[in-house]
Motif scaffolding. Structure first.
Motif, PDB file in Angstrom:
ATOM      1  N   ASP A 192       8.197 -15.312  -7.039  1.00 43.37           N
ATOM      2  CA  ASP A 192       7.996 -13.873  -7.036  1.00 43.37           C
ATOM      3  C   ASP A 192       7.652 -13.377  -5.638  1.00 43.37           C
ATOM      4  OD1 ASP A 192       6.315 -11.280  -7.370  1.00 43.37           O
ATOM      5  OD2 ASP A 192       7.239 -11.557  -9.336  1.00 43.37           O
ATOM      6  N   ALA A 193       8.155 -12.193  -5.309  1.00 39.58           N
ATOM      7  CA  ALA A 193       7.978 -11.646  -3.964  1.00 39.58           C
ATOM      8  C   ALA A 193       6.534 -11.315  -3.635  1.00 39.58           C
ATOM      9  CB  ALA A 193       8.848 -10.411  -3.779  1.00 39.58           C
ATOM     10  N   ALA A 194       5.620 -11.366  -4.607  1.00 42.61           N
ATOM     11  CA  ALA A 194       4.202 -11.223  -4.280  1.00 42.61           C
ATOM     12  C   ALA A 194       3.771 -12.315  -3.303  1.00 42.61           C
ATOM     13  CB  ALA A 194       3.351 -11.284  -5.547  1.00 42.61           C
ATOM     14  N   SER A 252      10.459  -9.790  -8.805  1.00 40.99           N
ATOM     15  CA  SER A 252       9.957  -8.604  -8.119  1.00 40.99           C
ATOM     16  C   SER A 252       8.841  -7.927  -8.919  1.00 40.99           C
ATOM     17  CB  SER A 252      11.081  -7.601  -7.846  1.00 40.99           C
ATOM     18  OG  SER A 252      11.611  -7.065  -9.045  1.00 40.99           O
ATOM     19  N   ALA A 253       8.602  -8.351 -10.153  1.00 36.06           N
ATOM     20  CA  ALA A 253       7.584  -7.716 -10.990  1.00 36.06           C
ATOM     21  C   ALA A 253       6.186  -7.895 -10.420  1.00 36.06           C
ATOM     22  CB  ALA A 253       7.644  -8.268 -12.413  1.00 36.06           C
ATOM     23  N   GLY A 254       5.896  -9.063  -9.844  1.00 39.38           N
ATOM     24  CA  GLY A 254       4.584  -9.278  -9.241  1.00 39.38           C
ATOM     25  C   GLY A 254       4.383  -8.413  -8.011  1.00 39.38           C
ATOM     26  N   LEU A 255       5.418  -8.326  -7.172  1.00 37.13           N
ATOM     27  CA  LEU A 255       5.344  -7.449  -6.003  1.00 37.13           C
ATOM     28  C   LEU A 255       5.159  -6.003  -6.443  1.00 37.13           C
ATOM     29  CD1 LEU A 255       5.622  -7.141  -2.899  1.00 37.13           C
ATOM     30  CD2 LEU A 255       8.068  -6.748  -3.295  1.00 37.13           C
ATOM     31  N   ALA A 256       5.824  -5.623  -7.524  1.00 36.35           N
ATOM     32  CA  ALA A 256       5.688  -4.255  -8.025  1.00 36.35           C
ATOM     33  C   ALA A 256       4.282  -3.957  -8.496  1.00 36.35           C
ATOM     34  CB  ALA A 256       6.688  -4.006  -9.160  1.00 36.35           C
ATOM     35  N   ARG A 257       3.562  -4.971  -8.993  1.00 38.89           N
ATOM     36  CA  ARG A 257       2.173  -4.744  -9.389  1.00 38.89           C
ATOM     37  C   ARG A 257       1.332  -4.377  -8.154  1.00 38.89           C
ATOM     38  NH1 ARG A 257       4.842  -4.793 -12.589  1.00 38.89           N
ATOM     39  NH2 ARG A 257       4.095  -2.661 -12.708  1.00 38.89           N
ATOM     40  N   ILE A 258       1.610  -5.031  -7.030  1.00 47.03           N
ATOM     41  CA  ILE A 258       0.888  -4.709  -5.796  1.00 47.03           C
ATOM     42  C   ILE A 258       1.288  -3.317  -5.319  1.00 47.03           C
ATOM     43  CG2 ILE A 258       0.468  -5.399  -3.400  1.00 47.03           C
ATOM     44  CD1 ILE A 258       1.061  -8.291  -4.266  1.00 47.03           C
ATOM     45  N   GLY A 259       2.572  -2.996  -5.423  1.00 43.47           N
ATOM     46  CA  GLY A 259       3.028  -1.667  -5.031  1.00 43.47           C
ATOM     47  C   GLY A 259       2.434  -0.571  -5.888  1.00 43.47           C
ATOM     48  N   GLU A 260       2.374  -0.796  -7.198  1.00 42.99           N
ATOM     49  CA  GLU A 260       1.788   0.205  -8.094  1.00 42.99           C
ATOM     50  C   GLU A 260       0.301   0.383  -7.804  1.00 42.99           C
ATOM     51  OE1 GLU A 260       3.214   2.196 -10.061  1.00 42.99           O
ATOM     52  OE2 GLU A 260       5.109   1.338 -10.759  1.00 42.99           O
ATOM     53  N   ALA A 261      -0.399  -0.723  -7.540  1.00 41.24           N
ATOM     54  CA  ALA A 261      -1.822  -0.624  -7.203  1.00 41.24           C
ATOM     55  C   ALA A 261      -2.013   0.114  -5.881  1.00 41.24           C
ATOM     56  CB  ALA A 261      -2.444  -2.019  -7.130  1.00 41.24           C
ATOM     57  N   ARG A 321      -9.875   4.694  -5.257  1.00 38.02           N
ATOM     58  CA  ARG A 321     -10.345   4.219  -3.958  1.00 38.02           C
ATOM     59  C   ARG A 321     -10.314   2.694  -3.854  1.00 38.02           C
ATOM     60  NH1 ARG A 321     -12.449   7.655  -0.567  1.00 38.02           N
ATOM     61  NH2 ARG A 321     -13.569   5.992   0.520  1.00 38.02           N
ATOM     62  N   LYS A 322     -10.310   2.008  -4.997  1.00 35.26           N
ATOM     63  CA  LYS A 322     -10.228   0.547  -4.980  1.00 35.26           C
ATOM     64  C   LYS A 322      -9.433   0.081  -6.194  1.00 35.26           C
ATOM     65  CE  LYS A 322     -12.960  -3.692  -4.446  1.00 35.26           C
ATOM     66  NZ  LYS A 322     -14.314  -4.264  -4.182  1.00 35.26           N
ATOM     67  N   THR A 323      -8.421  -0.738  -5.932  1.00 32.98           N
ATOM     68  CA  THR A 323      -7.571  -1.216  -7.006  1.00 32.98           C
ATOM     69  C   THR A 323      -7.397  -2.730  -6.898  1.00 32.98           C
ATOM     70  OG1 THR A 323      -5.540  -0.854  -5.723  1.00 32.98           O
ATOM     71  CG2 THR A 323      -6.320   0.963  -7.112  1.00 32.98           C
ATOM     72  N   LEU A 324      -6.873  -3.292  -7.963  1.00 29.06           N
ATOM     73  CA  LEU A 324      -6.616  -4.732  -8.024  1.00 29.06           C
ATOM     74  C   LEU A 324      -5.175  -4.940  -8.467  1.00 29.06           C
ATOM     75  CD1 LEU A 324      -8.810  -7.512  -9.564  1.00 29.06           C
ATOM     76  CD2 LEU A 324      -6.506  -7.190 -10.445  1.00 29.06           C
ATOM     77  N   ALA A 325      -4.531  -5.941  -7.885  1.00 32.09           N
ATOM     78  CA  ALA A 325      -3.181  -6.302  -8.289  1.00 32.09           C
ATOM     79  C   ALA A 325      -3.130  -7.796  -8.568  1.00 32.09           C
ATOM     80  CB  ALA A 325      -2.179  -5.938  -7.199  1.00 32.09           C
ATOM     81  N   HIS A 326      -2.336  -8.161  -9.561  1.00 34.27           N
ATOM     82  CA  HIS A 326      -2.207  -9.563  -9.947  1.00 34.27           C
ATOM     83  C   HIS A 326      -0.737  -9.901 -10.126  1.00 34.27           C
ATOM     84  CE1 HIS A 326      -1.373 -12.323 -13.352  1.00 34.27           C
ATOM     85  NE2 HIS A 326      -2.212 -13.111 -12.723  1.00 34.27           N
ATOM     86  N   ALA A 327      -0.354 -11.100  -9.703  1.00 33.74           N
ATOM     87  CA  ALA A 327       1.003 -11.590  -9.916  1.00 33.74           C
ATOM     88  C   ALA A 327       0.934 -13.012 -10.437  1.00 33.74           C
ATOM     89  CB  ALA A 327       1.800 -11.555  -8.610  1.00 33.74           C
ATOM     90  N   THR A 328       1.894 -13.373 -11.265  1.00 32.82           N
ATOM     91  CA  THR A 328       1.921 -14.736 -11.797  1.00 32.82           C
ATOM     92  C   THR A 328       3.297 -15.332 -11.614  1.00 32.82           C
ATOM     93  OG1 THR A 328       1.275 -16.115 -13.698  1.00 32.82           O
ATOM     94  CG2 THR A 328       2.597 -14.151 -14.178  1.00 32.82           C
ATOM     95  N   SER A 329       3.353 -16.650 -11.599  1.00 31.74           N
ATOM     96  CA  SER A 329       4.605 -17.383 -11.505  1.00 31.74           C
ATOM     97  C   SER A 329       4.421 -18.703 -12.235  1.00 31.74           C
ATOM     98  CB  SER A 329       4.973 -17.629 -10.034  1.00 31.74           C
ATOM     99  OG  SER A 329       6.277 -18.157  -9.905  1.00 31.74           O
ATOM    100  N   GLY A 330       5.513 -19.258 -12.731  1.00 35.43           N
ATOM    101  CA  GLY A 330       5.420 -20.496 -13.487  1.00 35.43           C
ATOM    102  C   GLY A 330       5.151 -20.247 -14.957  1.00 35.43           C
TER     103      GLY A 330
END
Length: 345
Positions: A79-81, A302-311, A321-330
């Motif tokens: 994943d691109a994350a 790209s779904a993990g990268l999109a989580r960072i983009g959405e955050a 003012r403060k957000t969290l992003a998570h990505a997984t693989s495997g």
């Protein structure tokens, strides 16, 4: 500084190298940030040759960037994350002050459930061609039998995700649905129903990074990555307690999660959102997946990268003012990346 994604759709007529999806969203982030190709110091992508069905598929995707000027480019086979992590390190080390990260996947080109079997243990498990959805079903059943969640809990996650996705133009699935109606649906892979499973999705995402100093000159309120960690659990399913995610716990503990207002979690199954929320200690005060999350559109790699983009978008638009992003693989949350983003102080 900028994030864009292609519409999450069940299938596209384009090629598996993602060029057709990438060109429009590259143009979108360049327009949004005022940058051009010449301003990008480093390019990094995430995709999978197994998914594309061709060797070195990421090389063909570089056609979306163009041959001139010469570029400094890299790629990760996941994943691109994780491509973002590589680009973040390049900036932190002072090698470049801007980077563009992108990921793409055409899941409709093959049988996704079968393709994902190739990420399992290659000696004992993969030769059996385990169905990725059924493996997740085993995980869900373990949690049900242990009393950690109920089928109603899973349906509530699905209903909330679809309702939130109504405001996301890129979502593949959205709309208001009653929990009772979801519970009446037939099983797909007992105990999972279709709404418990992220849909097969074609899509792509792109995100522009810059050093804090450069970003402050280009956008009014950049989202600063104040922490990023990733950990991995064993690929051997028999040695893991599948109802928990130790790697997510470890990644979260390495970061300061106090004050997080919004969390974008990469949970391809409803019960996995519950596992991640518990692993990260996210209480009721944290809004989970306001974009709808991957249950409403899950473009592989790209779904993990999109989580960072959405955050990041929540910071960029001033809604948090403060957000969290998570990505997984495997398989079943084996590898997990967690990042925190904040307003530039």
């Amino acid at each position: 500084m900028g994030f864009a994604q292609a519409p999450n759709v069940r299938s596209t007529p384009g090629t598996t190298n993602g060029v057709e999806m990438l060109v429009p969203i590259f143009a979108e982030v360049f327009e949004r940030t005022g940058l051009s190709k010449e301003d990008i110091g480093f390019w990094c992508s995430g995709s999978s040759d197994y998914l594309a069905g061709r060797a070195f598929s990421f090389i063909a995707a570089v056609d979306a960037i163009g041959a001139f000027p010469p570029i400094h480019e890299s790629h990760v086979e996941m994943d691109a994350a994780w491509a973002l992590y590589e680009a973040w390190l390049k900036i932190r080390m002072g090698e470049v002050d801007t980077a563009l990260v992108y990921g793409f996947g055409k899941s409709s080109a093959g049988q996704l459930r079968r393709v994902l079997a190739l990420q399992m243990d290659p000696y004992v498990v993969a030769p059996l061609w385990p169905d990725s959805v059924s493996v997740a079903g085993i995980q869900a059943r373990l949690g049900l039998e242990a009393g950690l969640w109920s089928e109603k809990d899973l349906a509530e996650v699905a209903a909330r995700s679809r309702a939130d996705a109504a405001g996301n133009p890129a979502a593949q699935v959205s709309g208001t649905v009653e929990v009772a109606d979801l519970l009446d649906a037939p099983y797909f892979a007992d105990p999972l129903r279709a709404h418990d499973i992220a849909p097969v999705t074609d899509g792509a995402a792109v995100l522009v990074l810059a050093s804090a100093e450069r970003a402050a000159d280009l956008v009014d309120s950049p989202a600063v990555i104040t922490g990023i960690e990733h950990r991995v659990d064993s690929p051997a399913l028999g040695v893991r307690d599948l109802t928990v995610s130790p790697s997510t716990v470890a990644a979260g503990r390495a970061l300061d999660l106090d004050g997080v207002e919004v969390a974008e979690l990469h949970a391809p199954f409803t019960h996995q959102e519950l596992i991640l929320r518990d692993a990260l200690g996210l209480g009721e005060q944290v809004r989970i997946n306001p974009s709808g999350g991957v249950l409403t559109g899950n473009p592989m790699f790209s779904a993990g990268l999109a989580r960072i983009g959405e955050a990041a978008n929540r910071i960029l638009d001033g809604s948090a003012r403060k957000t969290l992003a998570h990505a997984t693989s495997g398989p079943v949350l084996q590898q997990n990346l967690v990042a925190t983003l904040e307003v530039l102080s």
